[in-house]
Design a protein around this motif. Structure first.
Motif, PDB file in Angstrom:
ATOM      1  N   GLY A 881       0.828  -1.208   0.000  1.00 46.99           N
ATOM      2  CA  GLY A 881       0.000   0.000   0.000  1.00 46.99           C
ATOM      3  C   GLY A 881       0.857   1.250   0.000  1.00 46.99           C
ATOM      4  O   GLY A 881       0.600   2.198  -0.745  1.00 46.99           O
ATOM      5  N   LEU A 882       1.900   1.229   0.807  1.00 42.95           N
ATOM      6  CA  LEU A 882       2.778   2.394   0.910  1.00 42.95           C
ATOM      7  C   LEU A 882       3.532   2.645  -0.391  1.00 42.95           C
ATOM      8  O   LEU A 882       3.686   3.779  -0.837  1.00 42.95           O
ATOM      9  CB  LEU A 882       3.778   2.195   2.048  1.00 42.95           C
ATOM     10  CG  LEU A 882       3.219   2.405   3.458  1.00 42.95           C
ATOM     11  CD1 LEU A 882       4.285   2.114   4.498  1.00 42.95           C
ATOM     12  CD2 LEU A 882       2.684   3.823   3.619  1.00 42.95           C
ATOM     13  N   ALA A 885       1.192   4.165  -2.824  1.00 40.86           N
ATOM     14  CA  ALA A 885       0.912   5.559  -2.485  1.00 40.86           C
ATOM     15  C   ALA A 885       2.106   6.433  -2.827  1.00 40.86           C
ATOM     16  O   ALA A 885       1.966   7.529  -3.366  1.00 40.86           O
ATOM     17  CB  ALA A 885       0.571   5.669  -1.006  1.00 40.86           C
ATOM     18  N   LYS A 886       3.295   5.934  -2.523  1.00 42.16           N
ATOM     19  CA  LYS A 886       4.511   6.695  -2.786  1.00 42.16           C
ATOM     20  C   LYS A 886       4.683   6.947  -4.285  1.00 42.16           C
ATOM     21  O   LYS A 886       5.008   8.054  -4.720  1.00 42.16           O
ATOM     22  CB  LYS A 886       5.724   5.917  -2.248  1.00 42.16           C
ATOM     23  CG  LYS A 886       6.990   6.740  -2.198  1.00 42.16           C
ATOM     24  CD  LYS A 886       8.110   5.926  -1.574  1.00 42.16           C
ATOM     25  CE  LYS A 886       9.431   6.678  -1.678  1.00 42.16           C
ATOM     26  NZ  LYS A 886      10.563   5.824  -1.290  1.00 42.16           N
ATOM     27  N   GLN A 888       2.374   7.009  -6.542  1.00 41.43           N
ATOM     28  CA  GLN A 888       1.379   7.961  -7.036  1.00 41.43           C
ATOM     29  C   GLN A 888       1.675   9.379  -6.583  1.00 41.43           C
ATOM     30  O   GLN A 888       1.588  10.327  -7.360  1.00 41.43           O
ATOM     31  CB  GLN A 888      -0.011   7.546  -6.551  1.00 41.43           C
ATOM     32  CG  GLN A 888      -0.541   6.325  -7.270  1.00 41.43           C
ATOM     33  CD  GLN A 888      -2.041   6.414  -7.476  1.00 41.43           C
ATOM     34  OE1 GLN A 888      -2.507   7.270  -8.191  1.00 41.43           O
ATOM     35  NE2 GLN A 888      -2.774   5.532  -6.833  1.00 41.43           N
ATOM     36  N   LEU A 889       2.004   9.511  -5.301  1.00 38.36           N
ATOM     37  CA  LEU A 889       2.220  10.859  -4.779  1.00 38.36           C
ATOM     38  C   LEU A 889       3.497  11.477  -5.337  1.00 38.36           C
ATOM     39  O   LEU A 889       3.668  12.689  -5.345  1.00 38.36           O
ATOM     40  CB  LEU A 889       2.255  10.831  -3.253  1.00 38.36           C
ATOM     41  CG  LEU A 889       0.879  10.571  -2.615  1.00 38.36           C
ATOM     42  CD1 LEU A 889       1.000  10.345  -1.123  1.00 38.36           C
ATOM     43  CD2 LEU A 889      -0.077  11.721  -2.913  1.00 38.36           C
ATOM     44  N   LEU A 906      -5.689   9.969  -0.510  1.00 38.27           N
ATOM     45  CA  LEU A 906      -4.519   9.101  -0.602  1.00 38.27           C
ATOM     46  C   LEU A 906      -3.488   9.459   0.459  1.00 38.27           C
ATOM     47  O   LEU A 906      -2.899   8.590   1.100  1.00 38.27           O
ATOM     48  CB  LEU A 906      -3.917   9.209  -2.002  1.00 38.27           C
ATOM     49  CG  LEU A 906      -2.750   8.262  -2.286  1.00 38.27           C
ATOM     50  CD1 LEU A 906      -3.186   6.813  -2.159  1.00 38.27           C
ATOM     51  CD2 LEU A 906      -2.181   8.507  -3.677  1.00 38.27           C
ATOM     52  N   LYS A 907      -3.294  10.754   0.657  1.00 43.79           N
ATOM     53  CA  LYS A 907      -2.319  11.199   1.650  1.00 43.79           C
ATOM     54  C   LYS A 907      -2.728  10.742   3.044  1.00 43.79           C
ATOM     55  O   LYS A 907      -1.899  10.252   3.823  1.00 43.79           O
ATOM     56  CB  LYS A 907      -2.212  12.734   1.639  1.00 43.79           C
ATOM     57  CG  LYS A 907      -1.325  13.244   0.516  1.00 43.79           C
ATOM     58  CD  LYS A 907      -1.208  14.757   0.580  1.00 43.79           C
ATOM     59  CE  LYS A 907      -0.302  15.279  -0.537  1.00 43.79           C
ATOM     60  NZ  LYS A 907      -0.544  16.716  -0.771  1.00 43.79           N
ATOM     61  N   GLN A 909      -4.603   8.281   3.790  1.00 43.97           N
ATOM     62  CA  GLN A 909      -4.456   6.845   3.913  1.00 43.97           C
ATOM     63  C   GLN A 909      -3.001   6.442   4.033  1.00 43.97           C
ATOM     64  O   GLN A 909      -2.659   5.519   4.771  1.00 43.97           O
ATOM     65  CB  GLN A 909      -5.078   6.159   2.709  1.00 43.97           C
ATOM     66  CG  GLN A 909      -5.260   4.672   2.984  1.00 43.97           C
ATOM     67  CD  GLN A 909      -5.510   3.905   1.751  1.00 43.97           C
ATOM     68  OE1 GLN A 909      -6.255   4.357   0.900  1.00 43.97           O
ATOM     69  NE2 GLN A 909      -4.896   2.746   1.636  1.00 43.97           N
ATOM     70  N   GLN A 910      -2.185   7.177   3.312  1.00 41.76           N
ATOM     71  CA  GLN A 910      -0.755   6.875   3.390  1.00 41.76           C
ATOM     72  C   GLN A 910      -0.259   7.041   4.817  1.00 41.76           C
ATOM     73  O   GLN A 910       0.476   6.207   5.338  1.00 41.76           O
ATOM     74  CB  GLN A 910       0.022   7.807   2.460  1.00 41.76           C
ATOM     75  CG  GLN A 910       1.491   7.461   2.379  1.00 41.76           C
ATOM     76  CD  GLN A 910       2.294   8.580   1.737  1.00 41.76           C
ATOM     77  OE1 GLN A 910       1.936   9.756   1.868  1.00 41.76           O
ATOM     78  NE2 GLN A 910       3.359   8.218   1.055  1.00 41.76           N
ATOM     79  N   THR A 913      -1.560   4.180   6.905  1.00 43.53           N
ATOM     80  CA  THR A 913      -0.856   2.946   6.589  1.00 43.53           C
ATOM     81  C   THR A 913       0.550   2.963   7.168  1.00 43.53           C
ATOM     82  O   THR A 913       1.050   1.966   7.688  1.00 43.53           O
ATOM     83  CB  THR A 913      -0.805   2.732   5.059  1.00 43.53           C
ATOM     84  OG1 THR A 913      -2.120   2.844   4.539  1.00 43.53           O
ATOM     85  CG2 THR A 913      -0.239   1.368   4.721  1.00 43.53           C
ATOM     86  N   LYS A 914       1.171   4.121   7.107  1.00 48.62           N
ATOM     87  CA  LYS A 914       2.528   4.252   7.653  1.00 48.62           C
ATOM     88  C   LYS A 914       2.522   3.931   9.144  1.00 48.62           C
ATOM     89  O   LYS A 914       3.383   3.200   9.647  1.00 48.62           O
ATOM     90  CB  LYS A 914       3.027   5.687   7.413  1.00 48.62           C
ATOM     91  CG  LYS A 914       4.438   5.963   7.925  1.00 48.62           C
ATOM     92  CD  LYS A 914       5.468   5.271   7.047  1.00 48.62           C
ATOM     93  CE  LYS A 914       6.900   5.681   7.388  1.00 48.62           C
ATOM     94  NZ  LYS A 914       7.304   5.272   8.732  1.00 48.62           N
TER      95      LYS A 914
END
Length: 930
Positions: A881-882, A885-886, A888-889, A906-907, A909-910, A913-914
């Motif tokens: 997941g991370l 996200a990374k 994409q971001l 997304l942020k 959620q990131q 998740t972190k």
RNA sequence: AGGCGCGUAGCUCAGUUGGUUAGAGCGCUACCUUGACACGGUAGAGGUCAGGAGUUCGAGUCUCCUCGUGCCUACCA
């Protein structure tokens, strides 16, 4: 069953409620009650008030209920009950179709068993015999329908041969005739040699089959050369009147206008040129048999060729066939091929696949036959002016006056309507609406009239005989949307209920019935002024505003159910095993648009379990009512409305369940509005079982402290909410499961219900209930906490009965929420003590979520390997997941183009998740090494 | 010959206008006969969304192709 049976039914007290749900014990009783009390009878409402009208697709009077009917009627009933409960005048009109061929065949079979034939008894006696049959057995399918709980208005039950409907049929026929839209003529029609009647194009089913293409040599009459023709039906050569070749086909140029010897006969036939002959097919030369092929008929007309009919009505060769006379058509084929072969004229036999037309009713191969029939001209301008029947029918859909769901059928309809041919409406049967036309003995004039005429309209002679043909069954059923309401009279019913709102049907009768209703409705009702006297436009002339087309019900292996395959599932049988409610619910929940339904017994079983769940939840509620009575608390059910609008100080679960009820009501409302019966069913299922039973009933137990006088107010409030929500849930469920909800609802009111039936109460509406999003969010956090603790306890193998304390850490207030609801946690997760932690929690007895950390305090050696595996798996998931996200971001295009909400989401959620990643990593590292 | 569907967990099926880690029921595994319910409760396992290419920041979702499968229409000698 005497009426008193259900009126004096025993009171359903908790102690009398059987432990298990038994549908057979309740369903028949309510089915009878609904009919006997005429609960669904309606009269024309005031103009302008809301109403909902549906017409039952009339089953054949000979029919037996099958799964398709049950699906259709379940959907119609859900809609009708739903609309009725929304306060509309809901009318569903039932009836049966006289089904010309089917019924005549059935009675003929019966006669055959007695060694009789209809021809021996004569038309009048035979028709009387069919009526007798109808009186005895004709109601079977409608009786079965009552078992389904269909909330139809039985006082309006019709039969398509009822006198008033028959009169309307004559009226419409005469009007069409007067408008020049019905004509009689000699044309090639589809003829069923077994039924011995003409049938329409639609009644012919095409089947691909492996056949042969025969090439036969026709010698020139002058002995100079020959032409080889190709045919799949060599026996028809006895009726050949020409051979056609394409004018551009060089090969045959020298034969143009010459004569050929027709083999096996002494006739000579010309070679004609016609574009229909394609040089590429077969030999490029086609024999022309106008009396036995529609294309050849057209060629014959173009070239003024005669027609030679070589077969009788039973498809045996007639005297025109010379030595072959008397042979059945396929015997004749064999014999002719032998003879041609013997003469050396059979040049070749090639494999050829083509599709042959068969009679929809008896599967006999259809014989195109030249005969005199009645037709409806669908593309012709009527004498009264205006558009052709087809043009208006196309416009009705194009302009959106009739909408299709699923929408794709609109295209299917349009394609068909634009390529439509005149409709052969006459049938050579005895059972049906006899065509209102009289033939004169003295002159060729045909007198078409509403009532038996006294004299010929041409010469005035009085020797008249009525046309023997009857009308296609679909002619009368195509008129039903207006004739059932009294057309041609401008009745209050017609004014109030036409156009109907929705037609629910299967695609198999899209053309047979739906299209015909649109055609005939648009045509006839345009001439009927609006109730206020103004001119009617197409918008209000159409027979229905919407058509909902449902799928076919197949067996569990997706096979079409058929008697020959022996895979027919009898609804009555299934109902006997699972109960009507469970079967209805199953069909509704599987009725997603566009796909056929593979009927599943397993799912029906699951839905019977659902009904059982409802039943037992009712037993729980009734038990609480009893306990309350013993404690001196009685609840007046007519004062429950405030319980559905809880104040902010009401217990959290009360606010939550009411909010969820409101949301579910809104969801169901939307789904049913879109004919998504599957979604609607899923919503009520999830609410009732997944929320009301799984959570609310468990929590409310905490609030019902009948033995504690100090908590009397709290107990009473909880009881009121419980009953209010449960009662509303029953109402919400009742269109789907009318029987069990009626039974429980009536019992709940203990003989004093506010209406004669739950079906006559109001449907729950979101706007009338308090929706509190904060309470919902808080409750969801508590649920998550409970589920997490339960999981941890399993992992730690805490014995079920042993309570354990928990530590909760949260920066979002979940810890305080847990403290405030300690009793809930104690009950639902066996928590002995909620302790608030001031640092993040980790370790083998802790688990982290986005909102909180929680640890179960329990000493136990855990399975390190299993724990490592689980944590590693979680870690991998978070890592993935991370990484996503990374990626994409870090992508500037994403940041630039994606909506801000998506980026923010997304942020967020990131970050979450972190957090989970870090905690999981720590827990994994803390595991003792092996 | 034209046209329309379908192919997502072992099975039957959802998945809205493309948006983050794809859902349900049944079945399966483990534990629980707690005073509504064993037709039950609790916690789980299980899916490279038929295959390939493309469009896009992003595809189960849109486009094209392939394969499999079901159906409808048609005046295919």
């Amino acid at each position: 069953m005497p009426a008193a049976f259900y009126v004096r039914r025993k009171k359903l007290m908790p102690q009398e409620l059987s432990k298990s749900y038994d549908p057979t014990a309740i369903e028949e009783r309510w089915a009878q009650y609904w009919v006997a009390e005429e609960l669904f009878h309606v009269t024309a409402p005031e103009p302008g008030s809301a109403r909902f009208t549906q017409l039952l697709p009339p089953p054949n009077v000979t029919g037996r209920l099958h799964m398709g009917h049950m699906l259709n009627q379940t959907e119609m009933d859900i809609l009708t009950r739903w609309h009725r409960m929304r306060g509309e005048t809901a009318l569903w009109v039932p009836g049966t179709d006289h089904a010309g061929i089917a019924t005549q065949m059935m009675v003929e079979r019966q006669l055959a068993g007695e060694g009789k034939k209809r021809q021996d008894m004569g038309r009048e006696a035979f028709v009387e015999r069919v009526w007798e049959w109808k009186r005895h057995y004709g109601g079977a399918i409608l009786d079965q329908m009552k078992r389904l709980g269909a909330s139809v208005d039985w006082s309006r039950e019709y039969f398509t041969m009822d006198e008033h409907l028959s009169a309307a049929v004559r009226e419409s026929f005469v009007r069409l005739y007067e408008q020049g839209l019905i004509y009689r003529g000699v044309y090639i029609v589809n003829w069923c040699p077994r039924c011995q009647t003409a049938i329409s194009d639609l009644e012919v089913v095409h089947e691909e089959q492996q056949g042969k293409l025969y090439e036969i040599r026709y010698d020139a009459a002058d002995g100079n050369g020959s032409i080889v023709v190709a045919t799949t039906r060599p026996e028809t050569m006895l009726g050949d009147v020409a051979v056609a070749v394409n004018p551009k086909d060089e090969r045959y140029a020298k034969f143009h206008g010459r004569m050929l010897k027709l083999p096996l006969t002494d006739r000579e036939i010309p070679v004609v040129t016609d574009d229909w002959a394609t040089p590429e097919f077969g030999t490029g030369a086609v024999k022309v048999t106008p009396a036995h092929d529609p294309n050849d008929f057209a060629i014959g007309q173009r070239h003024n060729l005669p027609s030679i009919n070589i077969m009788d009505e039973s498809a045996h060769i007639n005297e025109a066939g010379g030595v072959y006379a008397g042979l059945e058509r396929f015997q004749a084929r064999t014999k002719i091929l032998e003879d041609l072969d013997a003469l050396g004229l059979l040049v070749a036999v090639k494999e050829h696949t083509n599709s042959v037309g068969k009679c929809d009713r008896c599967k006999t191969i259809v014989e195109p036959r030249l005969s005199k029939q009645w037709f409806m001209a669908v593309n012709k301008t009527p004498k009264r002016g205006g558009n052709s029947i087809a043009a208006d029918a196309i416009r009705a859909v194009e302009e959106g006056h009739v909408r299709f769901t699923p929408e794709q059928y609109r295209k299917t309809y349009d394609e068909w309507m634009k390529n439509i041919h005149d409709w052969c409406i006459s049938r050579q049967l005895w059972w049906g609406h006899r065509i209102p036309a009289w033939h004169c003995a003295k002159c060729p004039e045909v007198t078409v009239a509403r009532e038996t005429p006294a004299a010929c309209s041409g010469c005035g002679a009085t020797a008249l005989t009525q046309e023997t043909d009857v009308l296609d069954t679909w002619f009368s059923s195509g008129l039903l949307p207006f004739t059932v309401f009294g057309w041609p009279k401008q009745t209050t019913d017609l004014a109030a209920f036409y156009p109907t709102d929705v037609l629910v049907t299967g695609f198999d009768i899209l053309f047979f019935w739906v299209a015909r209703m649109i055609m005939l409705g648009s045509h006839f009702m345009l001439d009927m002024p609006m109730p206020d006297g103004s001119a009617r436009t197409l918008k209000d002339a159409v027979p229905f505003r919407e058509v909902y087309i449902h799928a076919l019900v197949r067996d569990a292996d997706r096979q079409k159910m058929s008697k020959t395959k022996g895979n027919v599932i009898d609804p009555i049988d299934i109902i006997g095993r699972f109960g009507t409610d469970a079967v209805r619910f199953t069909l509704a929940s599987m009725a997603s648009p566009g796909t056929d339904i593979a009927f599943s017994e397993a799912r029906t079983e699951g839905n019977r379990a659902f009904a059982n769940k409802i039943w037992n939840s009712a037993r729980f509620v009734f038990m609480q009512v009893e306990r309350a009575k013993e404690a001196g608390i009685t609840v007046d059910l007519s004062t429950l409305a405030p319980a559905l609008n809880p104040t902010a100080d009401a217990p959290i679960e009360a606010q939550w369940i009411v909010s969820r009820l409101a949301a579910t009501a809104a969801d169901v409302h939307r789904a049913l509005g879109e004919y998504r019966f599957d979604e609607a069913a899923a919503f009520v299922y999830q609410f009732f079982w997944g929320e009301l039973c799984d959570w609310y009933l468990e929590i409310v137990k905490l609030r019902l402290n009948f033995d504690d006088a100090a908590k009397k107010d709290e107990t009473e409030a909880a009881l009121r909410t419980l009953i209010a929500v449960f009662e509303a849930a029953l109402r919400m469920l009742s269109p789907f499961m009318p029987f069990i909800t009626e039974e429980i609802w009536q019992a709940l009111y203990d003989g004093k219900p506010p209406a004669k039936s739950i079906a006559l109460t109001a449907y729950p509406q979101a706007a009338q209930m308090k929706n509190n999003p904060e309470a919902v969010a808080a409750m969801e956090t508590l649920q998550q906490l409970i589920v997490t603790v339960r999981g941890l306890r399993k992992e730690l193998a805490v014995p079920e009965k042993e309570a354990a304390p928990i530590d909760v850490y949260s920066v979002l207030g979940a810890d305080a929420l847990a403290s405030e609801n300690e009793v809930m946690l104690a009950r639902l997760a066996r928590v002995s003590d909620v302790r608030i932690a001031d640092v993040a929690l980790s370790g083998t007895n802790a688990r982290s979520t986005a909102g909180f950390d929680v640890a179960v305090i329990y000493e136990r050696q855990i399975d390190v390997a299993a724990e490592r595996e689980r944590l590693s798996k979680d870690l991998a998931k978070y890592e993935k997941g991370l990484a996503g996200a990374k990626r994409q971001l870090g992508n500037e295009a994403f940041l630039a183009k994606a909506p801000q909400a998506v980026v923010d989401g997304l942020k967020k959620q990131q970050a979450e998740t972190k957090l989970l990643y870090d905690k999981t990593k720590a827990a994994l590292d803390a595991l003792p090494s092996e």
